[in-house]
Motif scaffolding. Structure first.
Motif, PDB file in Angstrom:
ATOM      1  N   TYR C 104       0.820  -1.209   0.000  1.00  0.00           N
ATOM      2  CA  TYR C 104       0.000   0.000   0.000  1.00  0.00           C
ATOM      3  C   TYR C 104       0.856   1.262   0.000  1.00  0.00           C
ATOM      4  O   TYR C 104       0.385   2.329  -0.412  1.00  0.00           O
ATOM      5  CB  TYR C 104      -0.990  -0.023   1.171  1.00  0.00           C
ATOM      6  CG  TYR C 104      -2.167  -0.906   0.859  1.00  0.00           C
ATOM      7  CD1 TYR C 104      -2.078  -2.289   0.992  1.00  0.00           C
ATOM      8  CD2 TYR C 104      -3.343  -0.380   0.342  1.00  0.00           C
ATOM      9  CE1 TYR C 104      -3.126  -3.120   0.654  1.00  0.00           C
ATOM     10  CE2 TYR C 104      -4.406  -1.207   0.007  1.00  0.00           C
ATOM     11  CZ  TYR C 104      -4.290  -2.570   0.161  1.00  0.00           C
ATOM     12  OH  TYR C 104      -5.328  -3.390  -0.203  1.00  0.00           O
ATOM     13  N   GLY C 105       2.111   1.159   0.452  1.00  0.00           N
ATOM     14  CA  GLY C 105       2.996   2.315   0.354  1.00  0.00           C
ATOM     15  C   GLY C 105       3.505   2.508  -1.066  1.00  0.00           C
ATOM     16  O   GLY C 105       3.784   3.627  -1.506  1.00  0.00           O
ATOM     17  N   SER C 106       3.586   1.402  -1.790  1.00  0.00           N
ATOM     18  CA  SER C 106       4.040   1.484  -3.177  1.00  0.00           C
ATOM     19  C   SER C 106       2.852   1.826  -4.089  1.00  0.00           C
ATOM     20  O   SER C 106       1.805   2.265  -3.607  1.00  0.00           O
ATOM     21  CB  SER C 106       4.685   0.153  -3.569  1.00  0.00           C
ATOM     22  OG  SER C 106       5.134   0.190  -4.890  1.00  0.00           O
ATOM     23  N   VAL C 107       3.021   1.646  -5.375  1.00  0.00           N
ATOM     24  CA  VAL C 107       2.001   2.109  -6.317  1.00  0.00           C
ATOM     25  C   VAL C 107       1.603   1.008  -7.278  1.00  0.00           C
ATOM     26  O   VAL C 107       2.312   0.028  -7.447  1.00  0.00           O
ATOM     27  CB  VAL C 107       2.523   3.297  -7.149  1.00  0.00           C
ATOM     28  CG1 VAL C 107       2.879   4.456  -6.241  1.00  0.00           C
ATOM     29  CG2 VAL C 107       3.710   2.875  -7.984  1.00  0.00           C
ATOM     30  N   GLN C 248      -5.344   7.318   2.064  1.00  0.00           N
ATOM     31  CA  GLN C 248      -4.022   7.665   1.538  1.00  0.00           C
ATOM     32  C   GLN C 248      -4.134   8.657   0.380  1.00  0.00           C
ATOM     33  O   GLN C 248      -3.310   9.559   0.242  1.00  0.00           O
ATOM     34  CB  GLN C 248      -3.277   6.393   1.100  1.00  0.00           C
ATOM     35  CG  GLN C 248      -3.002   5.466   2.280  1.00  0.00           C
ATOM     36  CD  GLN C 248      -2.050   4.333   1.951  1.00  0.00           C
ATOM     37  OE1 GLN C 248      -1.614   3.619   2.840  1.00  0.00           O
ATOM     38  NE2 GLN C 248      -1.718   4.139   0.674  1.00  0.00           N
ATOM     39  N   LEU C 272      -1.242   7.740  -6.862  1.00  0.00           N
ATOM     40  CA  LEU C 272       0.007   7.108  -6.429  1.00  0.00           C
ATOM     41  C   LEU C 272      -0.059   6.799  -4.935  1.00  0.00           C
ATOM     42  O   LEU C 272       0.331   5.719  -4.496  1.00  0.00           O
ATOM     43  CB  LEU C 272       1.200   8.015  -6.731  1.00  0.00           C
ATOM     44  CG  LEU C 272       1.544   8.165  -8.223  1.00  0.00           C
ATOM     45  CD1 LEU C 272       2.670   9.168  -8.421  1.00  0.00           C
ATOM     46  CD2 LEU C 272       1.935   6.819  -8.819  1.00  0.00           C
ATOM     47  N   PHE C 273      -0.555   7.748  -4.144  1.00  0.00           N
ATOM     48  CA  PHE C 273      -0.681   7.501  -2.705  1.00  0.00           C
ATOM     49  C   PHE C 273      -1.701   6.395  -2.436  1.00  0.00           C
ATOM     50  O   PHE C 273      -1.483   5.526  -1.604  1.00  0.00           O
ATOM     51  CB  PHE C 273      -1.136   8.786  -1.986  1.00  0.00           C
ATOM     52  CG  PHE C 273      -0.011   9.715  -1.609  1.00  0.00           C
ATOM     53  CD1 PHE C 273       0.844  10.238  -2.572  1.00  0.00           C
ATOM     54  CD2 PHE C 273       0.196  10.092  -0.283  1.00  0.00           C
ATOM     55  CE1 PHE C 273       1.871  11.111  -2.229  1.00  0.00           C
ATOM     56  CE2 PHE C 273       1.224  10.954   0.072  1.00  0.00           C
ATOM     57  CZ  PHE C 273       2.066  11.473  -0.900  1.00  0.00           C
ATOM     58  N   GLY C 274      -2.811   6.451  -3.145  1.00  0.00           N
ATOM     59  CA  GLY C 274      -3.938   5.584  -2.794  1.00  0.00           C
ATOM     60  C   GLY C 274      -3.882   4.184  -3.368  1.00  0.00           C
ATOM     61  O   GLY C 274      -4.586   3.288  -2.903  1.00  0.00           O
ATOM     62  N   SER C 275      -3.046   3.949  -4.373  1.00  0.00           N
ATOM     63  CA  SER C 275      -3.039   2.628  -5.007  1.00  0.00           C
ATOM     64  C   SER C 275      -2.058   1.697  -4.305  1.00  0.00           C
ATOM     65  O   SER C 275      -1.181   2.129  -3.567  1.00  0.00           O
ATOM     66  CB  SER C 275      -2.669   2.763  -6.480  1.00  0.00           C
ATOM     67  OG  SER C 275      -1.345   3.214  -6.628  1.00  0.00           O
TER      68      SER C 275
HETATM   69 NA    NA Z   1       0.275   3.752  -2.558  1.00  0.00          NA
END
Ligand code: NA
Ligand SMILES: Nc1ncnc2c1ncn2[C@@H]1O[C@H](COP(=O)(O)O)[C@@H](O)[C@H]1O
Ligand SMILES: Nc1ncnc2c1ncn2[C@@H]1O[C@H](COP(=O)(O)O)[C@@H](O)[C@H]1O
Ligand SMILES: Nc1ncnc2c1ncn2[C@@H]1O[C@H](COP(=O)(O)O)[C@@H](O)[C@H]1O
Ligand code: NA
Ligand code: NA
Lengths: 327, 99, 327, 99, 99, 327
Positions: C104-107, C248, C272-275
């Motif tokens: 979840y931190g990544s994209v 996010q 990018l934050f939310g994916s």
């Molecule tokens: Na993300």
């Protein structure tokens, strides 16, 4: 028949690439399209004609004749196998006769697509709902075939696998990937309207004919391989493969005239009547009528009927329509 | 290093029948298998060219390592399919590397 | 929120084809895109957005904010997993919590690409360097995840594979095919300038949306298969998959506002934050954090978060931005 | 015609780990193998669908024919990978056709 | 349930030589086989990467289950090819599930 | 030589994507194009240049020089290996020398296609029949190689497989999939005329350069893998791989000048002379000259000569032609 229609069809890129594919097999060349790529091409073609048909429908709107035509198409697919079955029973057992009859009652999507590309080249209009008609004609033939075999084996009941057959069959018909993709794309094309069409056009319209050429190259390679299997066939089955298509197509033309279809739609209906399935129906038959021999019905529909229809059939049927429709 | 004796079962069926074959394997208690969904071949029913899009002419290959009793259940489960639709099933011995 | 934005997104071809793919899995259809073709499509998409971004950069030139945005993006990818980790630790062990947090931190590249296609359809501009931001956000999350697990196991040190871990990880991050292709194409697009753009446009621009549809058809099939795995999940993980993305994304919108980004760039940052990653990070986690269970993090990000983001998320985030940015 | 007795080792690991597995095989002195990089399967870690682009859900299959001592070295080399990452390893007997 | 003892023959040759190998098998009386046309590998002739379009660097894998005498004919037929072009051939025991 | 020609070539998308592919292999990235997709791309490229060449021929018509050029090309492919063979025999046995010489006497289709894309970018005309020349240059080199080995082994006669060799070879030459597709597409392009061209253009022309980029990305990955094999090579073979191409290309330029070809055609002839086969000839050699070691000739032509030709060779040869042809 105006001979230039035939010549023009034979010299069109799709047919020439099909011939190149056949030649490649005959000279034992190693030319081949990877199966994964061929599958991707077939998905493209189904998606493209489905979406195109849906966009056309969006433009033209639905009118009264649509339901009529769709109903007639589905009915035809259910009735045509009966005729084929009784002709074939003169030489074959019930399972084989029913299997072949099911293929010829159903349709060949690639033949249909080639007919669309024929119309596109000739700039003749056709209706988007003919694509729905095609999707509806895939399955009824199988159901008829099963019923015919059931009747033939009334006493023994061993030829088809009982119990789960109907459930399996209905599931197969609904869940067949090709039909789902075709109808789904049709619906999406319809729903996404003019803006959607602009988005998809660079893929589903502009290179459509050319991608069909690539696919027909592969079809030529594959069809020529199946022709080899025909050497074990008697004259009867070869004659059936070559005579049934024009006869059935002629029936289609008569129906089209009765329904008052446009020449373009009449050609598509003729091709739907005259073509034989070598994908969806064989796949279903293997499951619900395993006693029918696939090395009969696949070579007949793929090795003979398909080449016949796309080379000579389509221009011939069109010439008939042209002659009849012209006042 | 422990090597446990097992049966090694190989099945070839039409790709069309693959999902049904796997359903049967699972019902028979098979808890591991490896599948190659597109292979070509030749047998009683002639050539399977693995060259077209319907799966009618394409085989799938399944490899199962299982204890003897589970293997027997697998054979029982798969035999009716072979009878109806064709295909083959081979059994041999192997050792499973415990890890 | 203007409901037509949502409706228009749901009726756009990419989302409809995604839904068709899901439907195909649900009715147990045999529809499938060969894996080799799906891989080729994903390579096309990465190459196309990379090249497109590079060409945009060539046109706009690099300005001061670029470095700032890229730095913030990379930092965010390193910090976001910490938040996720502490929420998830309430129910899960350190390895699983860290694994999910890393995803979840990544994209998700495909979510990002779908957002770009959303902007293209709405004719809203965005900056080429956002593609570089995406590439930079792939890896830091993994490093954070490793550190978190290391801290949790300070005493035992068994959860991650010692010694070679850092080397492996840095290699994986550098050598990840998707990132290399994306950044490489970006650079090539930048270097080859206007003439290069003219050359590549017929492939990387004109059919882009339509090819995305084909790919999303496949993603729908695949995502629906992973949803089945969710039935073993408790409400907690399902809730996390559905709540973390908008939370996010909202953070991303706040950051975008602080950075003074354009609405288009703000949407991309929100996405990018939310994916959540379901390709690059799971692949890296299998190597560097094998104790984390892939049958948790893959179904969550692929089966729930991805569909949520592309259907409702993107128009929702855009509505928020629209409302905030409009003076 | 000479048939030399050999061991036949089959390994299934994630496609992701394939290149590492092969590095280990070579270090263990294995001088021949055959690889199928994309196969599907089912095991302790659930389904490997072989349907997506990351390789997370795809297996690779490796076949090795080797003399008994080399086969043992192969097993030693591959076991730690199976312990960390899952996968299977089967051993059986075969004959190698000298040519 | 009958299990008939058979020989299990595995052959790896260049994809380039596959059609010739199959011609030889058929001439030798082999009436069934399964083929994987594109596999990678490593052997005396180095890496077969299975990564390009000519088939020069790609192997094909053939699996044959046959009665002992037919298997012997297969070995005789295939050995000259292995001598000229490289490749391998393994033989093992298996049981064929009659159906 | 005008250095901007070189720079422009090095900064063109096809070459940059090739370099990206090499980089991907060097950093041990997992970037890869599935083999089935790479094969599909190569089929596309052959079909596209074949069809394009045929359409050009249709437009220009056949004139007297065509037969002359084709004859000279075929002859060159038969003679060039003799030169190579005698140079190589100083260090190698007859089979290896003949194998390598055959590769260098034949042609590389992808190099040729890259040269066409170079001309397209520079908007320099070339003749459709040069594609036929390429097809004719594939095979004669193999026949020469066989003859050379036969002569060397006059007494023993064991190096090449007797009896069936000639039959096999002629079959291979005729039935080689790449040549069949190329010549077939040429003929189809010729036969289907202007209307056919309009049909095919959206696929065979518009995205041609961009699809070449995708293919060269794959070629870069593959070529870099083969370069590893070169570390076991002595300086002699490396020198041969780098010196033979410009020498042979210079011969090609001289012949082109004697034939009075246009600059575009001269470049293509130079590339035909200077390039080395790594597809058709290696495949044929494995069958008819199995004693020649493929791990010599494949890495030489694919790992060294191919990259040399597409990066530096093509602009260099073009600069020579430009200097010579400019009055
Ligand atoms: Na993300
Ligand atoms: N003797 C055999 N050895 C190996 N594979 C076989 C053999 N017989 C059949 N097969 C495989 O099983 C498939 C179906 O066999 P059949 O139903 O006999 O046509 C064939 O297409 C082959 O792939
Ligand atoms: N009993 C078995 N027989 C054959 N293949 C297996 C078996 N168990 C596992 N596999 C294969 O090994 C892979 C990884 O196994 P696992 O780590 O247990 O999930 C599976 O996806 C299967 O392809
Ligand atoms: N010991 C072995 N075990 C398994 N496969 C092998 C072995 N040796 C060779 N092979 C396979 O056979 C192909 C040709 O072998 P070779 O002619 O020895 O290079 C290799 O590329 C491998 O795929
Ligand atoms: Na019909
Ligand atoms: Na040459």
């Amino acid at each position: 028949m105006d001979p230039t229609v035939l010549t023009q069809n034979l010299l069109s890129p799709p047919i020439l690439f099909f011939a190149l594919g056949m030649l490649a097999t005959w000279v034992r060349s190693d030319l081949m399209i990877p199966p994964a790529a061929a599958k991707a091409l077939s998905i493209y073609l189904l998606l493209a004609i489905g979406f195109h048909g849906g966009a056309e429908l969006h433009r033209s709107g639905l009118d009264g004749t649509v339901v009529l035509v769709l109903g007639v198409a589905a009915l035809a697919s259910a009735i045509l196998p009966v005729l084929g079955y009784f002709v074939l029973r003169s030489r074959l057992g019930p399972a084989d006769a029913a299997g072949i009859a099911a293929c010829y009652g159903s349709v060949s999507a690639v033949t249909f697509i080639t007919a669309i590309s024929f119309l596109d080249r000739a700039e003749i209009a056709y209706s988007g709902y003919m694509i729905a008609a095609m999707a509806l004609m895939e399955s009824p033939a199988i159901i008829t075939a099963i019923i015919l075999v059931r009747i033939a084996h009334r006493d023994t009941g061993t030829a088809t696998r009982n119990g789960s057959t109907w459930r399996t069959m209905i599931h197969e018909a609904m869940a067949n990937g090709a039909i789902l993709l075709l109808l789904g794309s049709l619906l999406i094309g319809y729903l996404s309207g003019e803006q959607g069409w602009e988005t998809m056009k660079p893929l589903v319209k502009d290179p459509f004919q050319a991608i069909l050429c690539l696919f027909l190259l592969d079809m030529g390679i594959v069809a020529a391989r199946r022709i080899v299997d025909l050497r074990r066939f008697g004259a009867f089955l070869i004659a059936f493969s070559l005579v049934a298509p024009p006869v059935q197509a002629a029936l289609g033309i008569i129906v089209a005239a009765m329904l008052g279809l446009s020449p373009g739609d009449a050609l598509l209906l003729a091709v739907l009547f005259g073509s034989a399935s070598y994908i969806a129906v064989p796949a279903a038959l293997r499951l619900v009528l395993p006693k029918a021999n696939p090395s009969l019905y696949v070579p007949m529909s793929l090795g003979l009927t398909f080449p016949l229809n796309i080379t000579i059939g389509i221009p011939l049927y069109f010439a008939m329509i042209d002659w009849w429709w012209t006042p | 290093m422990t090597l446990r004796p097992m049966k090694r079962v190989e099945i070839v069926v039409d790709t069309l029948h693959l999902s049904r074959a796997i359903d049967r394997l699972r019902q028979a208690g098979c808890d591991g298998y490896t599948v190659l969904p597109n292979v070509a071949g030749y047998g009683d029913r002639g050539d399977q060219h693995a060259d077209e899009v319907s799966g009618v002419s394409t085989n799938a290959y399944i490899l199962i390592a299982a204890p003897a009793d589970q293997a027997e259940a697998v054979l029982d489960a798969i035999r009716p399919m072979l009878q109806s639709y064709g295909g083959i099933c081979l059994v041999s011995d192997c050792y499973w590397l415990e890890h």
